[in-house]
Design an enzyme around this catalytic site. Structure first.
Site, mmCIF file in Angstrom:
data_model
loop_
_atom_site.group_PDB
_atom_site.id
_atom_site.type_symbol
_atom_site.label_atom_id
_atom_site.label_comp_id
_atom_site.label_asym_id
_atom_site.label_seq_id
_atom_site.Cartn_x
_atom_site.Cartn_y
_atom_site.Cartn_z
ATOM 1 N N GLN A 33 2.594 6.649 2.311
ATOM 2 C CA GLN A 33 2.159 7.406 1.136
ATOM 3 C C GLN A 33 0.787 8.067 1.238
ATOM 4 O O GLN A 33 0.648 9.243 0.881
ATOM 5 C CB GLN A 33 2.174 6.494 -0.104
ATOM 6 C CG GLN A 33 1.829 7.218 -1.391
ATOM 7 C CD GLN A 33 1.891 6.344 -2.631
ATOM 8 O OE1 GLN A 33 1.417 6.726 -3.688
ATOM 9 N NE2 GLN A 33 2.477 5.167 -2.530
ATOM 10 N N SER A 34 -0.235 7.357 1.693
ATOM 11 C CA SER A 34 -1.590 7.902 1.604
ATOM 12 C C SER A 34 -1.740 9.192 2.410
ATOM 13 O O SER A 34 -2.223 10.208 1.885
ATOM 14 C CB SER A 34 -2.615 6.867 2.073
ATOM 15 O OG SER A 34 -2.361 6.473 3.416
ATOM 16 N N ASP A 93 8.695 11.698 21.525
ATOM 17 C CA ASP A 93 8.413 10.371 22.057
ATOM 18 C C ASP A 93 7.041 10.430 22.720
ATOM 19 O O ASP A 93 6.894 10.912 23.839
ATOM 20 C CB ASP A 93 9.480 9.952 23.073
ATOM 21 C CG ASP A 93 9.235 8.555 23.640
ATOM 22 O OD1 ASP A 93 8.215 7.937 23.269
ATOM 23 O OD2 ASP A 93 10.053 8.085 24.446
ATOM 24 N N PHE A 118 -2.593 5.763 10.889
ATOM 25 C CA PHE A 118 -2.180 4.630 11.703
ATOM 26 C C PHE A 118 -3.105 3.436 11.448
ATOM 27 O O PHE A 118 -4.177 3.570 10.861
ATOM 28 C CB PHE A 118 -2.268 4.977 13.197
ATOM 29 C CG PHE A 118 -1.279 6.012 13.668
ATOM 30 C CD1 PHE A 118 0.071 5.871 13.410
ATOM 31 C CD2 PHE A 118 -1.707 7.119 14.384
ATOM 32 C CE1 PHE A 118 0.975 6.821 13.869
ATOM 33 C CE2 PHE A 118 -0.812 8.071 14.840
ATOM 34 C CZ PHE A 118 0.541 7.921 14.576
ATOM 35 N N ALA A 119 -2.692 2.287 11.957
ATOM 36 C CA ALA A 119 -3.583 1.135 11.973
ATOM 37 C C ALA A 119 -4.796 1.478 12.838
ATOM 38 O O ALA A 119 -4.712 2.324 13.742
ATOM 39 C CB ALA A 119 -2.850 -0.083 12.525
ATOM 40 N N VAL A 153 -4.176 -2.453 5.226
ATOM 41 C CA VAL A 153 -4.325 -2.334 3.774
ATOM 42 C C VAL A 153 -3.157 -1.554 3.180
ATOM 43 O O VAL A 153 -2.727 -0.544 3.740
ATOM 44 C CB VAL A 153 -5.661 -1.642 3.414
ATOM 45 C CG1 VAL A 153 -5.753 -1.376 1.918
ATOM 46 C CG2 VAL A 153 -6.836 -2.510 3.864
ATOM 47 N N GLU A 157 -1.420 -0.367 -0.915
ATOM 48 C CA GLU A 157 -1.857 0.092 -2.236
ATOM 49 C C GLU A 157 -2.580 -0.978 -3.046
ATOM 50 O O GLU A 157 -3.732 -0.814 -3.457
ATOM 51 C CB GLU A 157 -0.639 0.616 -3.019
ATOM 52 C CG GLU A 157 -0.894 0.914 -4.490
ATOM 53 C CD GLU A 157 -1.873 2.039 -4.706
ATOM 54 O OE1 GLU A 157 -2.776 1.896 -5.535
ATOM 55 O OE2 GLU A 157 -1.733 3.082 -4.027
ATOM 56 N N ASP A 209 -3.320 4.551 -2.510
ATOM 57 C CA ASP A 209 -2.631 5.418 -1.553
ATOM 58 C C ASP A 209 -2.806 6.899 -1.892
ATOM 59 O O ASP A 209 -3.483 7.639 -1.188
ATOM 60 C CB ASP A 209 -1.140 5.072 -1.521
ATOM 61 C CG ASP A 209 -0.850 3.917 -0.576
ATOM 62 O OD1 ASP A 209 -1.538 3.786 0.444
ATOM 63 O OD2 ASP A 209 0.075 3.146 -0.861
ATOM 64 N N GLY A 227 -16.083 3.990 -22.326
ATOM 65 C CA GLY A 227 -17.095 5.023 -22.523
ATOM 66 C C GLY A 227 -17.804 4.844 -23.845
ATOM 67 O O GLY A 227 -17.730 3.793 -24.479
ATOM 68 N N GLY A 228 -18.487 5.885 -24.277
ATOM 69 C CA GLY A 228 -19.247 5.810 -25.516
ATOM 70 C C GLY A 228 -18.411 5.960 -26.769
ATOM 71 O O GLY A 228 -18.919 5.783 -27.875
#
Length: 415
Positions: free
Chosen positions: A17-18, A73, A97-98, A137, A139, A168, A247-248
């Site tokens: 995904q990322s 390949d 990749f890792a 790592v 998500e 991701d 928030g405010g």
């Protein structure tokens, strides 16, 4: 009309995904994205969470629009030569990749620079340099390590991850900006460079208000806009704040008519100070507009729980859309809790291209998310994802290989 990234060629070594989020966005802006996949298998998401047997999953199709697929390949010496030719022809190499995988393939930064000194190498990693840089790592790990989970959920419950894929897809969006920035700098320097987007860093960037609150907490020991105030206790770290806005302008999710049977019959309501008198009139508490216990934001903070309970008595008499219509007349900020079914069926999102229907040769028609960023001079056309290896011959021909050479490489198992 041309596209914003016409002429930019991306060598896409991403999966899941990322990385694919990043390269799909670049493809939507007109870049030629060549996705390199393993023969016979391809991106692992082609088969993950399938809803139709032997057909590319929605997980894959919704992250790989507008790309071309080639199968190489990279362990085959001739396949490696093809990859070298691609590196020489492309502007950007994107990988998730890792750690160290690209180096082990023989494509270190130094080797890539030898082949193409203008090449930009962009990477998604789980962590940046430090004690965890070699860790794998995903998500939810990124959400936890980036500070999101510890600050999400209710104070009396465990940490909670969000349904938004901020680890991701969020990091993929950060990487896309880094790539475009590096391409712009290359027009000045003529040189490529490395671009890194760490998932922990991306999540933290999206959680910056919580880092703000950590420093406020250390100085004051209390944060009055949090629901823990005034009766709860604050510890050493920013607590989980339920549905508080952070928030405010205090906000909360309130029940609407039908909540007993509809899990999404809710509305987010913000008690914005400039429209406080209008809020009082709408809910039938006109006296609160001048009552010193309610008239100012500071006076209201210790009473927010009771205030939202009173507002909820009003919202429970209206559907979320009826409440939305009434409140918008008075510029009172609010928003309905929309289910994925409601979003999928919303006509306005179809009209803007935020939700798109795509036709696929084996899947048929399906819905997907379109480009969230709209450029007036570079309209996005969402095209279907590629079949595995669909464009191998086409890309090889563009690299200068003859039909006979392509056939020989296929026989040798290089492609």
């Amino acid at each position: 009309m041309g596209k914003a990234l016409d002429g930019v060629r991306i060598l896409d070594f991403t999966h899941v995904q990322s990385g694919p989020t990043c390269t799909q966005l670049l493809a939507w802006f007109g870049a030629d994205v060549i996705k390199v996949e393993r023969a016979g298998a391809g991106d692992i998401t082609r088969e993950q969470l399938r809803d139709i047997p032997d057909v590319d999953s929605l997980y894959f199709t919704m992250l790989n629009h507008n790309k071309r697929s080639v199968t190489i390949d990279t362990k085959n010496p001739e396949g490696k030569q093809v990859l070298e030719a691609l590196i020489q022809k492309c502007d950007v190499l994107v990988e998730n990749f890792a750690p160290g995988a690209l180096d082990r393939m023989g494509f270190t930064w130094e080797r890539i620079q030898e082949l193409n000194p203008r090449m930009i190498v962009a990477s998604v990693k789980g962590f940046g340099p430090g004690p965890y840089e070699d860790c794998k790592v995903y998500e939810n790990v990124a959400q936890c390590a980036g500070g999101a989970a510890s600050t999400t959920g209710f104070d009396d419950g465990p940490p909670v991850v969000t349904g938004a894929q901020i680890g991701d897809s969020g990091t993929g969006l950060h990487l896309a900006l880094g790539i475009v920035t590096a391409l712009y700098q290359r027009t000045q320097t003529g040189r490529g460079q490395r671009v890194l987007a760490a998932m922990q860093d991306g999540v933290l960037n999206l959680c910056r208000v919580k880092l703000r609150d950590q420093q406020r907490l250390e100085r004051t020991g209390v944060m009055k806009e949090y629901p823990q105030y005034p009766n709860g206790k604050f510890g050493e770290a920013v607590p989980r704040a339920g549905n508080a806005s952070g928030g405010g302008q205090p906000g909360w999710i309130l029940k609407c008519k039908g909540w007993e049977t509809d899990p999404n019959a809710y509305i987010y309501f913000i008690t914005q100070a400039p429209v406080w008198a209008k809020i009082c009139n709408v809910i039938g508490k006109e006296e609160w507009a001048t009552d010193p216990d309610y008239a100012t934001p500071a006076a209201r903070l210790p009473r927010l729980k009771d205030i939202f309970a009173e507002i909820e008595r009003w919202t429970m008499t209206k559907t979320k859309f009826e409440a939305m219509q009434i409140l918008n007349k008075y510029d009172i900020p609010c928003g309905p809790i929309l289910s994925m079914k409601e979003i999928a069926e919303e006509p306005s999102l179809r009209q803007t291209g935020t939700i798109v229907e795509v036709d696929h040769p084996t899947r048929g028609k399906y819905l997907t998310v379109g480009n969230p960023i709209k450029l007036s001079d570079s309209p996005t056309e969402v095209k279907r994802s590629p079949l595995l290896g669909e464009h191998t011959d086409e890309v090889m021909a563009e690299l200068g290989y003859s039909p006979e050479q392509i056939s020989a490489l296929r026989t040798a198992g290089a492609i």
